[in-house]
Design a protein around this motif. Structure first.
Motif, PDB file in Angstrom:
ATOM      1  N   VAL A 258       3.715 -52.165  18.137  1.00  0.00           N
ATOM      2  CA  VAL A 258       4.682 -51.268  18.773  1.00  0.00           C
ATOM      3  C   VAL A 258       5.414 -51.993  19.901  1.00  0.00           C
ATOM      4  O   VAL A 258       6.642 -51.928  20.002  1.00  0.00           O
ATOM      5  CB  VAL A 258       3.985 -49.986  19.301  1.00  0.00           C
ATOM      6  N   LYS A 259       4.668 -52.714  20.706  1.00  0.00           N
ATOM      7  CA  LYS A 259       5.303 -53.436  21.819  1.00  0.00           C
ATOM      8  C   LYS A 259       6.239 -54.524  21.290  1.00  0.00           C
ATOM      9  O   LYS A 259       7.362 -54.689  21.775  1.00  0.00           O
ATOM     10  CB  LYS A 259       4.242 -54.046  22.725  1.00  0.00           C
ATOM     11  N   GLU A 260       5.788 -55.278  20.307  1.00  0.00           N
ATOM     12  CA  GLU A 260       6.599 -56.354  19.737  1.00  0.00           C
ATOM     13  C   GLU A 260       7.886 -55.801  19.127  1.00  0.00           C
ATOM     14  O   GLU A 260       8.966 -56.357  19.323  1.00  0.00           O
ATOM     15  CB  GLU A 260       5.793 -57.108  18.677  1.00  0.00           C
ATOM     16  N   LEU A 261       7.772 -54.709  18.416  1.00  0.00           N
ATOM     17  CA  LEU A 261       8.945 -54.075  17.807  1.00  0.00           C
ATOM     18  C   LEU A 261       9.917 -53.614  18.889  1.00  0.00           C
ATOM     19  O   LEU A 261      11.115 -53.868  18.808  1.00  0.00           O
ATOM     20  CB  LEU A 261       8.500 -52.879  16.959  1.00  0.00           C
ATOM     21  N   ARG A 262       9.391 -52.982  19.904  1.00  0.00           N
ATOM     22  CA  ARG A 262      10.231 -52.460  20.990  1.00  0.00           C
ATOM     23  C   ARG A 262      10.951 -53.586  21.725  1.00  0.00           C
ATOM     24  O   ARG A 262      12.156 -53.510  21.975  1.00  0.00           O
ATOM     25  CB  ARG A 262       9.366 -51.655  21.966  1.00  0.00           C
ATOM     26  N   VAL A 263      10.233 -54.666  21.998  1.00  0.00           N
ATOM     27  CA  VAL A 263      10.830 -55.805  22.699  1.00  0.00           C
ATOM     28  C   VAL A 263      11.888 -56.475  21.825  1.00  0.00           C
ATOM     29  O   VAL A 263      12.981 -56.800  22.301  1.00  0.00           O
ATOM     30  CB  VAL A 263       9.734 -56.812  23.128  1.00  0.00           C
ATOM     31  N   LYS A 264      11.590 -56.655  20.553  1.00  0.00           N
ATOM     32  CA  LYS A 264      12.542 -57.316  19.657  1.00  0.00           C
ATOM     33  C   LYS A 264      13.833 -56.505  19.518  1.00  0.00           C
ATOM     34  O   LYS A 264      14.922 -57.072  19.435  1.00  0.00           O
ATOM     35  CB  LYS A 264      11.924 -57.549  18.283  1.00  0.00           C
ATOM     36  N   LEU A 265      13.705 -55.183  19.484  1.00  0.00           N
ATOM     37  CA  LEU A 265      14.883 -54.324  19.348  1.00  0.00           C
ATOM     38  C   LEU A 265      15.560 -54.032  20.692  1.00  0.00           C
ATOM     39  O   LEU A 265      16.563 -53.323  20.751  1.00  0.00           O
ATOM     40  CB  LEU A 265      14.498 -53.007  18.667  1.00  0.00           C
TER      41      LEU A 265
ATOM     42  N   LEU B  14      14.520 -52.186  23.272  1.00  0.00           N
ATOM     43  CA  LEU B  14      14.486 -50.748  23.525  1.00  0.00           C
ATOM     44  C   LEU B  14      13.507 -50.424  24.639  1.00  0.00           C
ATOM     45  O   LEU B  14      12.494 -51.108  24.802  1.00  0.00           O
ATOM     46  CB  LEU B  14      14.021 -49.997  22.267  1.00  0.00           C
ATOM     47  N   SER B  15      13.807 -49.371  25.379  1.00  0.00           N
ATOM     48  CA  SER B  15      12.832 -48.864  26.343  1.00  0.00           C
ATOM     49  C   SER B  15      11.797 -48.049  25.568  1.00  0.00           C
ATOM     50  O   SER B  15      11.993 -47.737  24.387  1.00  0.00           O
ATOM     51  CB  SER B  15      13.526 -47.963  27.368  1.00  0.00           C
ATOM     52  N   GLN B  16      10.718 -47.701  26.238  1.00  0.00           N
ATOM     53  CA  GLN B  16       9.714 -46.873  25.573  1.00  0.00           C
ATOM     54  C   GLN B  16      10.325 -45.533  25.179  1.00  0.00           C
ATOM     55  O   GLN B  16      10.042 -45.014  24.100  1.00  0.00           O
ATOM     56  CB  GLN B  16       8.497 -46.664  26.481  1.00  0.00           C
TER      57      GLN B  16
ATOM     58  N   ALA C 139      10.669 -43.995  21.461  1.00  0.00           N
ATOM     59  CA  ALA C 139      10.110 -42.662  21.245  1.00  0.00           C
ATOM     60  C   ALA C 139      11.135 -41.758  20.563  1.00  0.00           C
ATOM     61  O   ALA C 139      10.811 -41.053  19.608  1.00  0.00           O
ATOM     62  CB  ALA C 139       9.674 -42.054  22.582  1.00  0.00           C
ATOM     63  N   ASP C 140      12.381 -41.813  21.023  1.00  0.00           N
ATOM     64  CA  ASP C 140      13.436 -41.002  20.408  1.00  0.00           C
ATOM     65  C   ASP C 140      13.666 -41.421  18.963  1.00  0.00           C
ATOM     66  O   ASP C 140      13.847 -40.577  18.084  1.00  0.00           O
ATOM     67  CB  ASP C 140      14.739 -41.139  21.206  1.00  0.00           C
ATOM     68  N   LEU C 141      13.638 -42.726  18.717  1.00  0.00           N
ATOM     69  CA  LEU C 141      13.862 -43.250  17.371  1.00  0.00           C
ATOM     70  C   LEU C 141      12.765 -42.799  16.405  1.00  0.00           C
ATOM     71  O   LEU C 141      13.030 -42.484  15.251  1.00  0.00           O
ATOM     72  CB  LEU C 141      13.913 -44.786  17.441  1.00  0.00           C
ATOM     73  N   LEU C 142      11.526 -42.744  16.888  1.00  0.00           N
ATOM     74  CA  LEU C 142      10.388 -42.357  16.055  1.00  0.00           C
ATOM     75  C   LEU C 142      10.109 -40.851  16.112  1.00  0.00           C
ATOM     76  O   LEU C 142       9.184 -40.365  15.445  1.00  0.00           O
ATOM     77  CB  LEU C 142       9.128 -43.121  16.477  1.00  0.00           C
ATOM     78  N   ASP C 143      10.876 -40.136  16.924  1.00  0.00           N
ATOM     79  CA  ASP C 143      10.711 -38.701  17.088  1.00  0.00           C
ATOM     80  C   ASP C 143       9.326 -38.340  17.632  1.00  0.00           C
ATOM     81  O   ASP C 143       8.641 -37.458  17.113  1.00  0.00           O
ATOM     82  CB  ASP C 143      10.993 -37.973  15.769  1.00  0.00           C
ATOM     83  N   VAL C 144       8.926 -39.085  18.679  1.00  0.00           N
ATOM     84  CA  VAL C 144       7.662 -38.815  19.381  1.00  0.00           C
ATOM     85  C   VAL C 144       7.962 -38.803  20.877  1.00  0.00           C
ATOM     86  O   VAL C 144       9.078 -39.066  21.296  1.00  0.00           O
ATOM     87  CB  VAL C 144       6.574 -39.878  19.056  1.00  0.00           C
ATOM     88  N   SER C 145       6.953 -38.537  21.687  1.00  0.00           N
ATOM     89  CA  SER C 145       7.159 -38.499  23.133  1.00  0.00           C
ATOM     90  C   SER C 145       7.023 -39.900  23.745  1.00  0.00           C
ATOM     91  O   SER C 145       6.419 -40.794  23.162  1.00  0.00           O
ATOM     92  CB  SER C 145       6.137 -37.570  23.794  1.00  0.00           C
TER      93      SER C 145
END
Length: 64
Positions: free
Chosen positions: A7-14, A16-18, A22-28
């Motif tokens: 999750v962290k690697e994906l977020r950093v590569k894209l 994106l902020s947490q 979260a919005d992209l995955l429809d979670v909090s």
């Protein structure tokens, strides 16, 4: 699979902020934070979304 790392690697590569991930995955935001700190794991439904995002963005699913 190590979702904490993934999750962290994906977020950093894209770049994106947490909250954005979260919005992209429809979670909090709290869910993303808990996954990155290793306190919880995503549900099966969300794991599928994470795997799809990884494939679309060439993020390796398994550690080297």
């Amino acid at each position: 699979m190590d979702y904490q790392r993934l999750v962290k690697e994906l977020r950093v590569k894209l770049i994106l902020s947490q909250q954005e991930l979260a919005d992209l995955l429809d979670v909090s935001f709290a869910s993303i934070n808990r996954w990155e700190t290793g306190k919880h794991e995503p549900t099966i439904k969300v794991k599928r979304k994470i795997v799809e995002l990884c494939k679309e963005n060439n993020v390796e699913l398994e550690e080297k």
